[in-house]
Design a protein around this motif. Structure first.
Motif, PDB file in Angstrom:
ATOM      1  N   GLU A  19      -1.545  -8.486 -16.189  1.00 19.82           N
ATOM      2  CA  GLU A  19      -2.316  -9.307 -17.289  1.00 19.82           C
ATOM      3  C   GLU A  19      -3.701  -9.866 -16.835  1.00 19.82           C
ATOM      4  OE1 GLU A  19      -1.936 -13.581 -19.529  1.00 19.82           O
ATOM      5  OE2 GLU A  19      -0.315 -12.568 -19.036  1.00 19.82           O
ATOM      6  N   SER A  21      -6.531 -12.130 -16.731  1.00 16.83           N
ATOM      7  CA  SER A  21      -6.122 -13.530 -17.066  1.00 16.83           C
ATOM      8  C   SER A  21      -7.722 -14.087 -17.583  1.00 16.83           C
ATOM      9  CB  SER A  21      -5.887 -14.194 -15.905  1.00 16.83           C
ATOM     10  OG  SER A  21      -5.700 -15.599 -15.954  1.00 16.83           O
ATOM     11  N   ASP A  39      -9.969 -12.217 -12.732  1.00 18.52           N
ATOM     12  CA  ASP A  39      -8.450 -12.416 -12.117  1.00 18.52           C
ATOM     13  C   ASP A  39      -7.674 -11.832 -13.125  1.00 18.52           C
ATOM     14  OD1 ASP A  39      -9.838 -14.233 -10.309  1.00 18.52           O
ATOM     15  OD2 ASP A  39      -9.392 -15.978 -11.447  1.00 18.52           O
ATOM     16  N   MET A  41      -3.161 -11.204 -13.561  1.00 17.23           N
ATOM     17  CA  MET A  41      -1.866 -11.899 -13.191  1.00 17.23           C
ATOM     18  C   MET A  41      -0.746 -10.904 -12.887  1.00 17.23           C
ATOM     19  SD  MET A  41      -0.154 -14.724 -12.748  1.00 17.23           S
ATOM     20  CE  MET A  41      -1.460 -15.873 -13.207  1.00 17.23           C
ATOM     21  N   MET A  46      -1.680 -15.017  -9.218  1.00 14.20           N
ATOM     22  CA  MET A  46      -3.190 -14.510  -9.524  1.00 14.20           C
ATOM     23  C   MET A  46      -3.652 -13.716  -8.480  1.00 14.20           C
ATOM     24  SD  MET A  46      -4.581 -15.492 -12.518  1.00 14.20           S
ATOM     25  CE  MET A  46      -4.594 -17.253 -12.992  1.00 14.20           C
ATOM     26  N   PRO A  64      -9.253 -11.272 -21.892  1.00 16.83           N
ATOM     27  CA  PRO A  64      -8.269 -12.160 -21.350  1.00 16.83           C
ATOM     28  C   PRO A  64      -6.933 -12.093 -22.469  1.00 16.83           C
ATOM     29  CG  PRO A  64     -10.236 -13.191 -21.396  1.00 16.83           C
ATOM     30  CD  PRO A  64     -10.641 -11.978 -22.058  1.00 16.83           C
ATOM     31  N   GLY A  65      -5.794 -12.095 -21.503  1.00 14.10           N
ATOM     32  CA  GLY A  65      -4.419 -11.986 -22.134  1.00 14.10           C
ATOM     33  C   GLY A  65      -3.919 -10.492 -22.466  1.00 14.10           C
ATOM     34  N   ILE A 201      -2.236 -17.626 -21.741  1.00 16.33           N
ATOM     35  CA  ILE A 201      -2.241 -16.333 -21.090  1.00 16.33           C
ATOM     36  C   ILE A 201      -2.169 -16.775 -19.721  1.00 16.33           C
ATOM     37  CG2 ILE A 201      -3.947 -15.259 -22.892  1.00 16.33           C
ATOM     38  CD1 ILE A 201      -6.198 -16.225 -21.338  1.00 16.33           C
ATOM     39  N   GLY A 202      -2.274 -15.712 -18.653  1.00 18.27           N
ATOM     40  CA  GLY A 202      -2.488 -16.019 -17.353  1.00 18.27           C
ATOM     41  C   GLY A 202      -1.227 -16.653 -16.763  1.00 18.27           C
ATOM     42  N   ARG A 205       1.276 -18.315 -19.363  1.00 17.28           N
ATOM     43  CA  ARG A 205       2.156 -17.373 -19.862  1.00 17.28           C
ATOM     44  C   ARG A 205       3.329 -17.129 -18.979  1.00 17.28           C
ATOM     45  NH1 ARG A 205       0.109 -11.664 -22.101  1.00 17.28           N
ATOM     46  NH2 ARG A 205      -0.781 -13.116 -23.871  1.00 17.28           N
ATOM     47  N   LYS A 206       3.068 -16.862 -17.883  1.00 13.25           N
ATOM     48  CA  LYS A 206       4.282 -16.656 -16.789  1.00 13.25           C
ATOM     49  C   LYS A 206       4.884 -17.537 -16.798  1.00 13.25           C
ATOM     50  CE  LYS A 206       3.043 -12.590 -15.916  1.00 13.25           C
ATOM     51  NZ  LYS A 206       3.783 -11.324 -16.418  1.00 13.25           N
TER      52      LYS A 206
END
Length: 424
Positions: A19, A21, A39, A41, A46, A64-65, A201-202, A205-206
């Motif tokens: 992903e 990020s 960055d 993910m 990261m 991003p996302g 996101i990033g 999200r995880k």
């Protein structure tokens, strides 16, 4: 002039997609070799994507996302010379030669400065007047800190990557005497109708995915036990007075880790991982203790490996090192994976009771609440004792309620009689 295309690199571990990020650059920025561009993910951490060349950013390959496949075009940079992209010769997918891109594991995007110049609105002057609807870059922790201080983030000069506002920027703003404390008192009661949408996101999200997965798949149950920590706190104070200058100061955490190690000898079913797809429980002799650590981008769990083979001070040193690495964005993927049981503590904010969520595929997590002084009855006398609750959760598919209660009571006995922590 030519074009150098950077593809999403193969980070290893069989990862086929990652992903995106955050971008640290935008179209038109001049970048230098080794400058962090973005960055990404993975499932575990990261990762920085640095630039292998000097040049000017001419296009970005995602937002991003977005989940991007390994090998897809990440960014295009205009460079001196021919570059590695020749559009007229053959299709882009065949024409781009994979450039060697070094990647370094990291946790926090704020931990490394970006060499490219930031927008003038961010870099010039002690006060930055952004547009009213412009959302400055800042982590959730920084936003909450600013709200608590009464600071409008759009007025704060950000010194982080891409103008990101950091905690120290808030401190600098206050030091300059520009906080809203001098604003009319009536402003504190003004109506507010603003809204803020924050993409999940990033790392966030995880974390959300892992927490949802844990609560949906495991059969959680929690058990709370009250512990008198007066004796272990006295021992800790004594050891710090005697050895603190040469061996380092001890917190309560290494004592808790030691208690876990000793108690798990009699409860091997709790130091285990459960593969619910294969229907296999793996009990482990090694005690790899995950220590939940809060960072600006979310909760990280660095791992103290082989806690059973470490001394009190060795565990203390490793806990401190890993926590600092996680907060500063230096923890590696290996340091953030492989735990067999997790210890979580909110320190002074620990409250009275909590219900921690399991760190799958582990089957137990031990939660530490705050220490409070309370009147207790000891041998018929009312005395002041230091009391603390352990609020722990277990996977009922693997751990029976009686075993969980006896395990926590074993920890209680070890901490209330701390000499037993070291009697073999």
């Amino acid at each position: 002039m030519g074009t150098h295309v950077i593809k999403m690199p193969d980070i290893g571990e069989g990862i086929a997609e990652v992903e995106l990020s955050v971008w640290h650059v935008k179209v038109g920025d001049m970048v230098v070799e080794d400058q962090v561009l973005a960055d990404v993910m993975t499932d575990k951490a990261m990762v920085d994507i640095p630039s292998p060349v000097h040049g000017k950013v001419i296009s970005l390959g995602g937002v991003p996302g977005e989940v991007m496949a390994v090998g897809s075009i990440l960014i295009s940079i205009e460079v001196e010379g021919a570059g590695n992209y020749k559009e007229s010769a053959q299709p882009a997918a065949a024409a781009v030669k994979e450039a060697p891109v070094a990647v370094a594991p990291k946790v926090e995007a704020e931990s490394k400065p970006v060499a490219a110049p930031r927008p003038a609105a961010v870099c010039q002057g002690p006060m930055v007047a952004r547009e009213a609807d412009e959302r400055p870059l800042a982590s959730p922790a920084v936003r909450k800190h600013a709200l608590d201080l009464g600071i409008q983030l759009r007025l704060v000069r950000g010194t982080g990557p891409a103008g990101r506002v950091l905690h120290e920027d808030l401190d600098a703003y206050l030091a300059q005497g520009q906080s809203n404390a001098s604003a009319p008192v009536a402003a504190a009661y003004a109506q507010r109708n603003d809204e803020e949408q924050i993409p999940v996101i990033g790392m966030r999200r995880k974390i959300a995915q892992r927490m949802q997965d844990a609560t949906q798949r495991a059969a959680h149950f929690s058990y709370v036990e009250e512990i008198d920590v007066t004796a272990v706190e006295e021992l800790r104070a004594h050891l710090n007075e005697k050895h603190g200058a040469t061996r380092g100061k001890l917190t309560l955490l290494p004592f808790l880790v030691r208690a876990l190690v000793v108690a798990l000898r009699d409860f091997p079913q709790i130091n285990a991982r459960y593969d619910d797809e294969a229907q296999v429980i793996t009990r482990l002799g090694a005690v790899h203790v995950g220590v939940a650590t809060q960072s600006d981008i979310g909760l990280m769990v660095p791992v103290v490996r082989h806690a059973e083979a470490r001394s009190l001070w060795d565990n203390a040193s490793e806990i401190s090192r890993l926590a600092t690495a996680a907060r500063n964005g230096k923890a590696s993927r290996d340091e953030l994976s492989g735990s067999t049981i997790t210890l979580t503590s909110l320190g002074a904010l620990g409250g009275i009771v909590s219900t921690p969520v399991l760190n799958l595929p582990e089957v137990a997590i031990v939660g530490v609440n705050k220490i409070v002084e309370r009147p207790m009855v000891v041998k018929g006398q009312i005395v002041i004792r230091k009391m603390m609750n352990l609020s722990s959760s277990f996977d009922h598919r693997v751990v029976d309620g009686m075993d969980a209660a006896q395990f926590i009571q074993a920890i209680r006995g070890l901490l209330e009689q701390p000499a037993t922590l070291f009697v073999e």
